[in-house]
Each structure stands twice: as C-alpha cells, then as structure tokens.
Design a protein around this motif. Structure first.
Motif, mmCIF file in Angstrom:
data_model
loop_
_atom_site.group_PDB
_atom_site.id
_atom_site.type_symbol
_atom_site.label_atom_id
_atom_site.label_comp_id
_atom_site.label_asym_id
_atom_site.label_seq_id
_atom_site.Cartn_x
_atom_site.Cartn_y
_atom_site.Cartn_z
ATOM 1 N N LEU A 1 55.970 17.217 -6.220
ATOM 2 C CA LEU A 1 55.318 16.180 -5.357
ATOM 3 C C LEU A 1 54.560 15.239 -6.160
ATOM 4 N N VAL A 2 54.754 14.151 -6.193
ATOM 5 C CA VAL A 2 53.691 13.180 -6.881
ATOM 6 C C VAL A 2 53.240 11.977 -6.002
ATOM 7 N N GLU A 3 52.151 12.104 -5.811
ATOM 8 C CA GLU A 3 51.377 10.836 -5.255
ATOM 9 C C GLU A 3 51.133 9.545 -5.864
ATOM 10 N N SER A 4 51.004 8.359 -5.265
ATOM 11 C CA SER A 4 50.537 7.274 -5.784
ATOM 12 C C SER A 4 50.084 6.481 -4.799
ATOM 13 N N GLY A 5 49.335 5.411 -4.999
ATOM 14 C CA GLY A 5 48.894 4.467 -4.176
ATOM 15 C C GLY A 5 47.414 4.329 -3.943
ATOM 16 N N GLY A 6 47.003 5.333 -4.457
ATOM 17 C CA GLY A 6 45.213 5.425 -4.085
ATOM 18 C C GLY A 6 44.648 4.157 -5.018
ATOM 19 N N GLY A 7 43.069 3.913 -4.638
ATOM 20 C CA GLY A 7 42.619 3.091 -5.264
ATOM 21 C C GLY A 7 41.295 2.686 -4.625
ATOM 22 N N LEU A 8 40.418 1.830 -4.792
ATOM 23 C CA LEU A 8 39.279 1.142 -4.440
ATOM 24 C C LEU A 8 39.545 0.110 -3.330
ATOM 25 N N CYS B 1 54.383 9.332 -1.565
ATOM 26 C CA CYS B 1 54.524 10.673 -2.360
ATOM 27 C C CYS B 1 56.120 10.879 -2.462
ATOM 28 N N ALA B 2 56.425 11.043 -3.850
ATOM 29 C CA ALA B 2 57.921 11.248 -4.068
ATOM 30 C C ALA B 2 58.013 12.597 -4.534
ATOM 31 N N ALA B 3 59.131 13.066 -3.861
ATOM 32 C CA ALA B 3 59.636 14.706 -3.788
ATOM 33 C C ALA B 3 60.858 14.889 -4.685
ATOM 34 N N LYS C 1 65.187 8.502 0.216
ATOM 35 C CA LYS C 1 64.693 8.140 -0.799
ATOM 36 C C LYS C 1 63.712 9.366 -1.353
ATOM 37 N N ASN C 2 63.832 10.790 -0.484
ATOM 38 C CA ASN C 2 62.840 11.631 -0.707
ATOM 39 C C ASN C 2 61.413 11.454 -0.922
ATOM 40 N N ALA C 3 60.781 10.489 -0.144
ATOM 41 C CA ALA C 3 59.652 10.020 -0.053
ATOM 42 C C ALA C 3 58.957 10.225 1.442
ATOM 43 N N VAL C 4 57.636 10.103 1.228
ATOM 44 C CA VAL C 4 56.718 10.214 2.335
ATOM 45 C C VAL C 4 55.757 9.176 2.062
#
Length: 122
Positions: A4-11, A22-24, A76-79
């Motif tokens: 699992l790889v998360e992305s999209g965080g920030g300030l 989250c890509a699985a 897409k195996n994504a959440v």
C-alpha cells in the motif's frame, strides 16, 4: 502480501480540503476491507474510516462524519479519502490499511502503508 502506498497529504488551512489516495498491489484487492487511520504526535493510532470490499458499506468515526468520504475504485486497486472542512485537530499522519476482519481496530488490519502527513493550520 499487499503493498500500500499513500499520497495526497500536505499543508492546508482550516476549512480547506485534501484528497488522500492509496494505491494497492499484490493480492486480490476486493478481498479486503480498506481502512484509513491517523496518528497525531503523542497519541495512539485511531480509526478514521473504512469501506467494504465491494464498496457497498462505509464506516466513519464520529468526528469526521459529514466531512470525510471514503471510496474505492476496484478497477484501479485504489482507495480514497476525501477530506473537507478540515480542522487543526485533523492534523496527523494518515495511514491506509487492508484487512479482512473487523472494521475499527488496528489489530484487524494486516497490511499498512507508510503514511502521509496532513497538517491543518488555523
């Protein structure tokens, strides 16, 4: 194994929005309930939201109901976690997790991503 790889965080400023992804990869994605958890400094990891394998059922902790929306794209195996009306108290590292037992307890999830930082300024 599931990776699992998360992305999209920030300030973001209070009242703003972010969308976490989250890509699985690995084993059959639809076999797993997917969850989002978060951990703030000095606090335990806590449940945020979860979604069933088919996407037909969703679960939220009370503090995010009406503001956050969890969804998944099995093709897409994504959440995803759409976060609106963000508050400073939402600041935490957000983790994606996969499991096939229970909903709200960290021990019920077998696979975890590395986390993505979300910081909400006041």
């Amino acid at each position: 194994q599931v990776q699992l790889v998360e992305s999209g965080g920030g300030l973001v400023q209070a009242g703003g929005s972010l969308r976490l992804s989250c890509a699985a990869s690995g084993r059959t994605f639809t076999n797993y309930r997917m969850g989002w958890f978060r951990q703030a400094p000095g606090k335990e990891r806590e449940f945020v939201a979860a979604i069933s394998g088919s996407g037909s059922s969703t679960y939220y902790t009370d503090s995010v109901k009406g503001r956050f929306t969890i969804s998944r794209d099995n093709a897409k195996n994504a959440v995803y976690l759409q976060m609106n009306s963000l508050k400073p108290e939402d600041t935490a590292v957000y983790y994606c997790a996969a499991g096939d037992r229970g909903v709200r307890i960290t021990q019920n999830y077998d696979y975890w991503g590395q986390g993505t930082q979300v910081t909400v300024s006041s």
